[in-house]
Motif scaffolding. Structure first.
Motif, mmCIF file in Angstrom:
data_model
loop_
_atom_site.group_PDB
_atom_site.id
_atom_site.type_symbol
_atom_site.label_atom_id
_atom_site.label_comp_id
_atom_site.label_asym_id
_atom_site.label_seq_id
_atom_site.Cartn_x
_atom_site.Cartn_y
_atom_site.Cartn_z
ATOM 1 N N TRP A 80 0.835 -1.198 0.000
ATOM 2 C CA TRP A 80 0.000 0.000 0.000
ATOM 3 C C TRP A 80 0.885 1.268 0.000
ATOM 4 C CZ3 TRP A 80 0.070 -3.282 4.394
ATOM 5 C CH2 TRP A 80 0.763 -2.785 5.497
ATOM 6 N N PRO A 81 0.358 2.401 -0.501
ATOM 7 C CA PRO A 81 1.126 3.655 -0.430
ATOM 8 C C PRO A 81 1.421 3.988 1.025
ATOM 9 C CG PRO A 81 -0.750 3.886 -1.901
ATOM 10 C CD PRO A 81 -0.938 2.580 -1.173
ATOM 11 N N ALA A 82 2.698 4.148 1.343
ATOM 12 C CA ALA A 82 3.085 4.292 2.752
ATOM 13 C C ALA A 82 4.080 5.433 2.930
ATOM 14 C CB ALA A 82 3.706 2.983 3.251
ATOM 15 N N GLU A 83 4.054 5.993 4.117
ATOM 16 C CA GLU A 83 5.029 7.021 4.472
ATOM 17 C C GLU A 83 5.959 6.462 5.535
ATOM 18 O OE1 GLU A 83 2.976 10.371 6.114
ATOM 19 O OE2 GLU A 83 1.971 9.203 7.662
ATOM 20 N N LEU A 84 7.170 6.979 5.544
ATOM 21 C CA LEU A 84 8.145 6.534 6.541
ATOM 22 C C LEU A 84 9.028 7.701 6.944
ATOM 23 C CD1 LEU A 84 9.471 4.244 8.176
ATOM 24 C CD2 LEU A 84 10.999 3.862 6.223
ATOM 25 N N TYR A 85 9.062 7.945 8.227
ATOM 26 C CA TYR A 85 9.948 8.940 8.838
ATOM 27 C C TYR A 85 11.060 8.134 9.487
ATOM 28 C CZ TYR A 85 11.192 12.916 11.929
ATOM 29 O OH TYR A 85 11.835 13.936 12.591
ATOM 30 N N THR A 86 12.292 8.313 9.034
ATOM 31 C CA THR A 86 13.358 7.417 9.489
ATOM 32 C C THR A 86 14.725 8.046 9.300
ATOM 33 O OG1 THR A 86 14.219 5.148 9.262
ATOM 34 C CG2 THR A 86 13.636 6.273 7.235
ATOM 35 N N ALA A 87 15.688 7.572 10.062
ATOM 36 C CA ALA A 87 17.085 7.869 9.772
ATOM 37 C C ALA A 87 17.549 6.914 8.680
ATOM 38 C CB ALA A 87 17.938 7.708 11.033
ATOM 39 N N VAL A 88 18.651 7.234 8.031
ATOM 40 C CA VAL A 88 19.194 6.359 6.987
ATOM 41 C C VAL A 88 20.662 6.106 7.292
ATOM 42 C CG1 VAL A 88 17.570 7.229 5.276
ATOM 43 C CG2 VAL A 88 19.853 8.255 5.431
ATOM 44 N N PRO A 89 21.194 4.963 6.837
ATOM 45 C CA PRO A 89 22.610 4.676 7.111
ATOM 46 C C PRO A 89 23.564 5.673 6.471
ATOM 47 C CG PRO A 89 21.438 2.685 6.436
ATOM 48 C CD PRO A 89 20.526 3.837 6.168
ATOM 49 N N SER A 90 23.269 6.067 5.219
ATOM 50 C CA SER A 90 24.152 6.974 4.491
ATOM 51 C C SER A 90 23.324 7.724 3.464
ATOM 52 C CB SER A 90 25.270 6.189 3.787
ATOM 53 O OG SER A 90 25.984 7.011 2.883
ATOM 54 N N ARG A 91 23.308 9.037 3.535
ATOM 55 C CA ARG A 91 22.467 9.810 2.615
ATOM 56 C C ARG A 91 22.867 9.611 1.148
ATOM 57 N NH1 ARG A 91 23.154 13.270 6.957
ATOM 58 N NH2 ARG A 91 24.694 14.582 5.945
ATOM 59 N N PRO A 92 24.179 9.613 0.799
ATOM 60 C CA PRO A 92 24.525 9.430 -0.617
ATOM 61 C C PRO A 92 24.410 7.985 -1.102
ATOM 62 C CG PRO A 92 26.320 10.516 0.602
ATOM 63 C CD PRO A 92 25.367 9.969 1.601
ATOM 64 N N PHE A 93 24.706 7.006 -0.238
ATOM 65 C CA PHE A 93 24.818 5.623 -0.700
ATOM 66 C C PHE A 93 23.611 4.750 -0.346
ATOM 67 C CE2 PHE A 93 29.139 7.227 -0.431
ATOM 68 C CZ PHE A 93 29.662 6.846 -1.657
ATOM 69 N N PHE A 94 23.020 4.980 0.819
ATOM 70 C CA PHE A 94 21.868 4.184 1.251
ATOM 71 C C PHE A 94 20.749 5.111 1.732
ATOM 72 C CE2 PHE A 94 25.638 1.482 2.254
ATOM 73 C CZ PHE A 94 25.407 0.484 1.315
ATOM 74 N N PRO A 95 20.159 5.896 0.807
ATOM 75 C CA PRO A 95 19.152 6.884 1.233
ATOM 76 C C PRO A 95 17.761 6.267 1.371
ATOM 77 C CG PRO A 95 19.529 7.054 -1.127
ATOM 78 C CD PRO A 95 20.449 5.970 -0.637
#
Length: 598
Positions: A172-187
């Protein structure tokens, strides 16, 4: 029109030159390539390294180039909203530039420094270089928190092996508020990474942390399953190889979010929080309980093994002819070696310990809110079963190695060999394929690494047990796990140490130093160094040495290169893998603060 009226103002008292270019692109990650191509074209045409002061039709990105002789200072102010032509416009610009901006930045810096010290209390523990790196760790992790929206792809085919993405449907269309491991490589969001991120974030802002955890729980389906990798939206999708896009609903990922929740529950029990914080946390846990129960039950039923109290990570490819050791992506440890021949007979010691954490956390929440109904008692019984030292040893302990091992259908006599296959009459392809030289047998799998130490991490081993001393010996042995930069992710004595898994699949969890596992092992060293027993001082000595090694290496790398890295080389300590990796490498700050999971 979507973003309304806005203006960009550049103010400088120095002599500066400004050029621009406008681009229309569906993805932001290719921006550097667009700019470089544009500059290259200008150099070839005019011999000048400057943007052309032109724009594509209907651009969605504007890039500005400011040139000046150093040293120089300039302020860029972005002004949005109504009344852009009002007499107060110059006043608004002025408040975001010059001395006014400098004053505001200094005030924000003071606020950050005050909150940082209150949260982590490092002033009297570490030198200034370490504190600077610690501030960068939390600042960059928080800066990587973002909002994503889109639909995951979910496998519906009977063939559930990774990479089979022909037969899938949209979540389903979903939203996610989250940190990420690496903005350039694993966004994008990663389920087990996020648990480690939240160990830091909740200490900085409980409200942000609970909001993030809530978003992850909102991604749960009716069965209690959460997709382990959140590739939401075109931008995130553009960064992921097609073989890894489709999520498989029989496959899990460590429930590491419970590390942070367990901390919060423990904090409630000891009255660690303010009254307002206590209300917020309690309200969240009560509302989240039904989803946490569903998540636990999904793991407890779908990942269970043949024997009572045993578990194994589903999703390993038993048909592969190219992998030296079939990967276990679901465990989070990717190519860490498991049984050579995946089967339903496997027992994975790390998952057993994750299930102990999950049961213990659920039992604590049930007790906290007096939910001691049938399910609450079942959590208590599960805790009792999975923490039973005798049963654990019967299932996973190997006396010859002095540690805990996976169980499965295994042979060490597996290798990759070159094989030629004829195509037509005149053309042959050459590829590395897996060759098995011995019939595998059921038994303990002789590979030592962080997985072997999960019972130690889970603190199941009694403080007076001789087995505890053997774990301490294993950790501190330079020929096995110990280096002066941190602990290896696979024993140097392993037959698969630093071995490629395919022709192009370089060793990942087969030697390099990873901060999350080092943090968890360090946490238990700290625990055992504070518990009465014959090995208390030995645990303390190893703890202090390992803590010093980890901090020193990460800090030195940061000050030398300006980045935190995904992993660190076990031979020389240099950063490896993705750079700008502000995910669980940021745990170095909690190591500095000596703040560990409850």
């Amino acid at each position: 029109m979507d973003i309304g009226s806005w203006q960009l103002h550049l103010k400088s008292l120095d002599d500066v030159e400004v050029h621009y270019a406008g681009f229309k692109t569906p993805h932001i990650h290719n921006l550097s390539d667009l700019v470089q191509e544009n500059l290259g074209l200008q150099v070839r045409k005019f011999g000048r390294l400057q943007l052309p002061d032109t724009s594509d039709d209907s651009p969605n990105i504007l890039v500005f180039q400011i040139s000046a002789r150093t040293p120089f200072r300039t302020d860029v102010a972005f002004i949005s909203g109504t009344g852009l032509e009002s007499p107060r416009l110059e006043e608004r610009v002025g408040s975001h530039t010059g001395t006014s901006l400098t004053s505001q930045l200094k005030e924000k810096q003071r606020e950050f420094d005050t909150k940082f010290e209150k949260s982590f209390n490092l002033v009297h523990k570490l030198d200034s270089e370490s504190i600077v790196a610690g501030k960068a760790a939390i600042g960059n992790l928080l800066g990587g928190i973002g909002y994503f929206f889109g639909q995951s792809k979910i496998a519906i085919s009977g063939n559930m092996n990774q990479g089979n993405h022909d037969d899938s449907i949209l979540y389903w269309p979903a939203e996610l508020y989250t940190a990420v491991p690496s903005r350039p490589f694993f966004p994008r969001g990663f389920l087990w990474d996020e648990g480690f991120h939240q160990l830091l974030v909740w200490r900085w802002d409980i409200h942000i942390s609970l909001d993030i955890i809530g978003h992850w729980l909102d991604l749960m389906n009716i069965d209690g399953w959460i997709p382990r990798e959140q590739i939401l939206g075109a931008e995130a999708l553009s960064k992921v190889p097609s073989d890894y896009v489709v999520q498989i609903p029989t496959n899990g990922n460590p429930p590491a979010l419970l590390l942070a929740l367990n901390d919060l529950v423990h904090g409630l029990k000891i009255n660690k929080f303010t009254a307002a914080e206590t209300d917020v946390i309690s309200s969240f846990l009560e509302r989240a309980f039904v989803r946490l129960e569903a998540w636990f039950q999904w793991f407890n039923t779908t990942q269970s093994g043949k024997e009572v109290g045993s578990y194994y990570w589903h999703g390993r490819d038993h048909t592969t002819t190219r992998e030296l050791n079939p990967k276990t992506l679901t465990s989070g440890l990717d190519d860490y070696p498991r049984a050579s021949h995946p089967s339903e007979d496997e027992r994975h010691v790390d998952l057993r310990c994750w299930m102990l954490l999950a049961a213990d956390c659920m039992h604590s929440i049930a007790e906290l809110f007096e939910k001691e109904n049938k399910s609450g008692k079942e959590y208590g019984n599960t805790v009792k079963l999975l923490s039973d030292f005798k049963i654990l040893n019967q299932m996973h302990y190997d006396d010859a190695y002095g540690t805990y091992l996976d169980f499965g259908n295994h042979t060490e006599k597996v290798r990759l060999v070159w094989k030629e296959t004829m195509v037509g009459h005149n053309y042959a392809t050459r590829e590395l394929v897996r060759e098995v030289l011995e019939v595998p047998k059921l038994g303990l799998v002789p590979h030592i690494g962080p997985v072997s130490l999960f019972p130690f991490i889970a603190r199941i081993i009694p403080a007076d047990s001789r087995i505890l001393e053997r774990q301490l010996d294993l950790i501190s042995n330079r020929s096995i796990l110990w280096t002066k930069f941190g602990l290896r992710s696979l024993a140097k004595t392993s037959s698969l140490y630093m071995k490629y898994n395919t022709e192009h699949d370089a060793p990942y969890w087969r030697g390099p130093i990873w901060m999350n596992m080092n943090y968890m092992i360090l946490s238990s060293l700290h625990h055992y160094s504070g518990v009465d027993g014959p090995y208390r001082e030995k645990a303390r000595t190893i703890y202090e040495d390992l803590r010093g090694n980890l901090i020193r290496n990460v800090v030195q790398n940061y000050h030398k290169n300006g980045f935190f890295r995904e992993q660190y080389d076990q031979r020389n300590g240099k950063g490896k893998g993705a750079r700008v990796f502000n995910g669980w490498t940021s745990l170095v700050l909690l190591i500095m603060a000596e703040a560990y999971p409850s």
